[in-house]
Design a protein around this motif. Structure first.
Motif, PDB file in Angstrom:
ATOM      1  N   UNK A  21       0.407 -15.014   3.057  1.00 51.59           N
ATOM      2  CA  UNK A  21      -0.839 -14.436   2.539  1.00 51.59           C
ATOM      3  C   UNK A  21      -0.925 -12.946   2.867  1.00 51.59           C
ATOM      4  N   UNK A  22      -0.519 -12.564   4.077  1.00 48.70           N
ATOM      5  CA  UNK A  22      -0.561 -11.153   4.470  1.00 48.70           C
ATOM      6  C   UNK A  22       0.411 -10.297   3.661  1.00 48.70           C
ATOM      7  N   UNK A  23       1.460 -10.916   3.150  1.00 46.26           N
ATOM      8  CA  UNK A  23       2.425 -10.168   2.338  1.00 46.26           C
ATOM      9  C   UNK A  23       1.783  -9.634   1.064  1.00 46.26           C
ATOM     10  N   UNK A  24       0.633 -10.179   0.692  1.00 51.03           N
ATOM     11  CA  UNK A  24      -0.104  -9.645  -0.462  1.00 51.03           C
ATOM     12  C   UNK A  24      -0.524  -8.194  -0.223  1.00 51.03           C
ATOM     13  N   UNK A  71     -12.108   2.608  10.938  1.00 50.17           N
ATOM     14  CA  UNK A  71     -11.587   1.996   9.711  1.00 50.17           C
ATOM     15  C   UNK A  71     -10.872   0.690  10.033  1.00 50.17           C
ATOM     16  N   UNK A  72     -10.042   0.708  11.082  1.00 46.09           N
ATOM     17  CA  UNK A  72      -9.304  -0.501  11.469  1.00 46.09           C
ATOM     18  C   UNK A  72     -10.270  -1.619  11.851  1.00 46.09           C
ATOM     19  N   UNK A  73     -11.280  -1.307  12.643  1.00 41.70           N
ATOM     20  CA  UNK A  73     -12.254  -2.325  13.045  1.00 41.70           C
ATOM     21  C   UNK A  73     -13.050  -2.845  11.858  1.00 41.70           C
ATOM     22  N   UNK A  74     -13.373  -1.957  10.937  1.00 34.92           N
ATOM     23  CA  UNK A  74     -14.154  -2.335   9.763  1.00 34.92           C
ATOM     24  C   UNK A  74     -13.393  -3.307   8.868  1.00 34.92           C
ATOM     25  N   UNK A  75     -12.108  -3.045   8.683  1.00 32.31           N
ATOM     26  CA  UNK A  75     -11.321  -3.830   7.730  1.00 32.31           C
ATOM     27  C   UNK A  75     -10.717  -5.086   8.367  1.00 32.31           C
ATOM     28  N   UNK A  76     -10.659  -5.165   9.683  1.00 27.98           N
ATOM     29  CA  UNK A  76     -10.022  -6.301  10.362  1.00 27.98           C
ATOM     30  C   UNK A  76     -10.537  -7.659   9.886  1.00 27.98           C
ATOM     31  N   UNK A  77     -11.852  -7.888   9.785  1.00 24.77           N
ATOM     32  CA  UNK A  77     -12.304  -9.212   9.320  1.00 24.77           C
ATOM     33  C   UNK A  77     -11.846  -9.547   7.900  1.00 24.77           C
ATOM     34  N   UNK A  78     -11.707  -8.545   7.060  1.00 24.06           N
ATOM     35  CA  UNK A  78     -11.253  -8.780   5.689  1.00 24.06           C
ATOM     36  C   UNK A  78      -9.769  -9.140   5.664  1.00 24.06           C
ATOM     37  N   UNK A  79      -8.994  -8.538   6.568  1.00 25.80           N
ATOM     38  CA  UNK A  79      -7.576  -8.868   6.663  1.00 25.80           C
ATOM     39  C   UNK A  79      -7.412 -10.293   7.193  1.00 25.80           C
ATOM     40  N   UNK A  80      -8.222 -10.653   8.157  1.00 32.36           N
ATOM     41  CA  UNK A  80      -8.190 -12.033   8.660  1.00 32.36           C
ATOM     42  C   UNK A  80      -8.546 -13.000   7.532  1.00 32.36           C
ATOM     43  N   UNK A  81      -9.481 -12.615   6.694  1.00 35.62           N
ATOM     44  CA  UNK A  81      -9.842 -13.440   5.538  1.00 35.62           C
ATOM     45  C   UNK A  81      -8.642 -13.626   4.606  1.00 35.62           C
ATOM     46  N   UNK A  82      -7.855 -12.558   4.403  1.00 37.21           N
ATOM     47  CA  UNK A  82      -6.651 -12.663   3.578  1.00 37.21           C
ATOM     48  C   UNK A  82      -5.666 -13.639   4.224  1.00 37.21           C
ATOM     49  N   UNK A  83      -5.519 -13.558   5.531  1.00 35.91           N
ATOM     50  CA  UNK A  83      -4.630 -14.499   6.231  1.00 35.91           C
ATOM     51  C   UNK A  83      -5.021 -15.944   5.933  1.00 35.91           C
ATOM     52  N   UNK A  84      -6.294 -16.166   5.792  1.00 38.76           N
ATOM     53  CA  UNK A  84      -6.801 -17.522   5.555  1.00 38.76           C
ATOM     54  C   UNK A  84      -6.937 -17.858   4.076  1.00 38.76           C
ATOM     55  N   UNK A  85      -6.358 -17.035   3.217  1.00 37.00           N
ATOM     56  CA  UNK A  85      -6.330 -17.344   1.791  1.00 37.00           C
ATOM     57  C   UNK A  85      -7.306 -16.552   0.945  1.00 37.00           C
ATOM     58  N   UNK A  87      -9.120 -12.986  -0.747  1.00 37.03           N
ATOM     59  CA  UNK A  87      -8.670 -11.995  -1.722  1.00 37.03           C
ATOM     60  C   UNK A  87      -8.209 -10.695  -1.068  1.00 37.03           C
ATOM     61  N   UNK A  88      -7.003 -10.251  -1.438  1.00 37.62           N
ATOM     62  CA  UNK A  88      -6.521  -8.944  -1.006  1.00 37.62           C
ATOM     63  C   UNK A  88      -7.355  -7.841  -1.645  1.00 37.62           C
ATOM     64  N   UNK A  89      -7.795  -8.062  -2.882  1.00 39.72           N
ATOM     65  CA  UNK A  89      -8.617  -7.058  -3.570  1.00 39.72           C
ATOM     66  C   UNK A  89      -9.907  -6.770  -2.804  1.00 39.72           C
ATOM     67  N   UNK A  90     -10.423  -7.770  -2.089  1.00 37.40           N
ATOM     68  CA  UNK A  90     -11.637  -7.568  -1.303  1.00 37.40           C
ATOM     69  C   UNK A  90     -11.402  -6.540  -0.186  1.00 37.40           C
ATOM     70  N   UNK A  91     -10.215  -6.530   0.376  1.00 37.27           N
ATOM     71  CA  UNK A  91      -9.883  -5.541   1.406  1.00 37.27           C
ATOM     72  C   UNK A  91     -10.000  -4.145   0.808  1.00 37.27           C
ATOM     73  N   UNK A  92      -9.389  -3.967  -0.360  1.00 39.99           N
ATOM     74  CA  UNK A  92      -9.380  -2.649  -0.996  1.00 39.99           C
ATOM     75  C   UNK A  92     -10.777  -2.218  -1.420  1.00 39.99           C
ATOM     76  N   UNK A  93     -11.482  -3.120  -2.086  1.00 38.26           N
ATOM     77  CA  UNK A  93     -12.796  -2.757  -2.641  1.00 38.26           C
ATOM     78  C   UNK A  93     -13.856  -2.592  -1.550  1.00 38.26           C
ATOM     79  N   UNK A  94     -13.551  -3.016  -0.354  1.00 38.40           N
ATOM     80  CA  UNK A  94     -14.472  -2.812   0.763  1.00 38.40           C
ATOM     81  C   UNK A  94     -14.108  -1.551   1.531  1.00 38.40           C
TER      82      UNK A  94
END
Length: 145
Positions: A21-24, A71-85, A87-94
């Motif tokens: 999932x992270x490879x996305x 920035x790293x702290x802000x995006x960390x929960x979204x990256x964890x969300x990607x790990x769990x399946x 959307x990668x797009x949510x990381x970018x759009x956030x």
């Protein structure tokens, strides 16, 4: 800027699935700034200064240096969300709009080399980096792959 997250895993937790999932997110970057046209040229002149008397007012570099951990702290929960399946797009759009807002906050906060008296007289105020608001309003974000 690279974002690193450290965690530990116990038992069979689907680690292979999480890694896939992270490879996305691989080979993808979220960028914020000014990406072309006259406003980008003005931003470059302000960022680095010119030989014609514009002093360096590094609003882009300062934003990165002052907010890298944020920035790293802000995006960390979204990256964890990607790990769990998620959307990668949510990381970018956030992250993208958050970076734009951070650059605009740096400009608004000031603390840059002062304007020349003739510039203050012409503009009617002494706030660097804001004249018509066109450069400020042209700050945007994009995803690069």
């Amino acid at each position: 800027m690279q974002i690193k997250i450290t965690t530990s895993v116990e038992g069979d937790s689907g680690l292979d699935r999480m890694i896939n999932n992270l490879k996305l997110l691989d080979n993808t970057a979220v960028e914020a700034g000014l990406f072309g046209g006259f406003e980008a040229k003005k931003a470059m002149w302000q960022e680095y200064g010119t030989s014609r008397g514009i002093p360096s007012r590094p609003f882009l570099r300062n934003t990165l240096y002052e907010n890298e951990a944020r920035f790293a702290n802000y995006v960390a929960p979204f990256i964890i969300n990607v790990m769990n399946g998620g959307s990668a797009e949510m990381v970018y759009s956030t992250l993208g709009p958050f970076m734009v807002m951070s650059i605009q906050r740096t400009i608004a906060a000031g603390g840059f080399a002062p304007l020349a008296p003739v510039t203050i007289a012409r503009k009617g105020h002494s706030k660097p980096l804001i004249e018509t608001g066109s450069m400020y309003g042209s700050i945007e974000w994009r995803v690069s792959r």
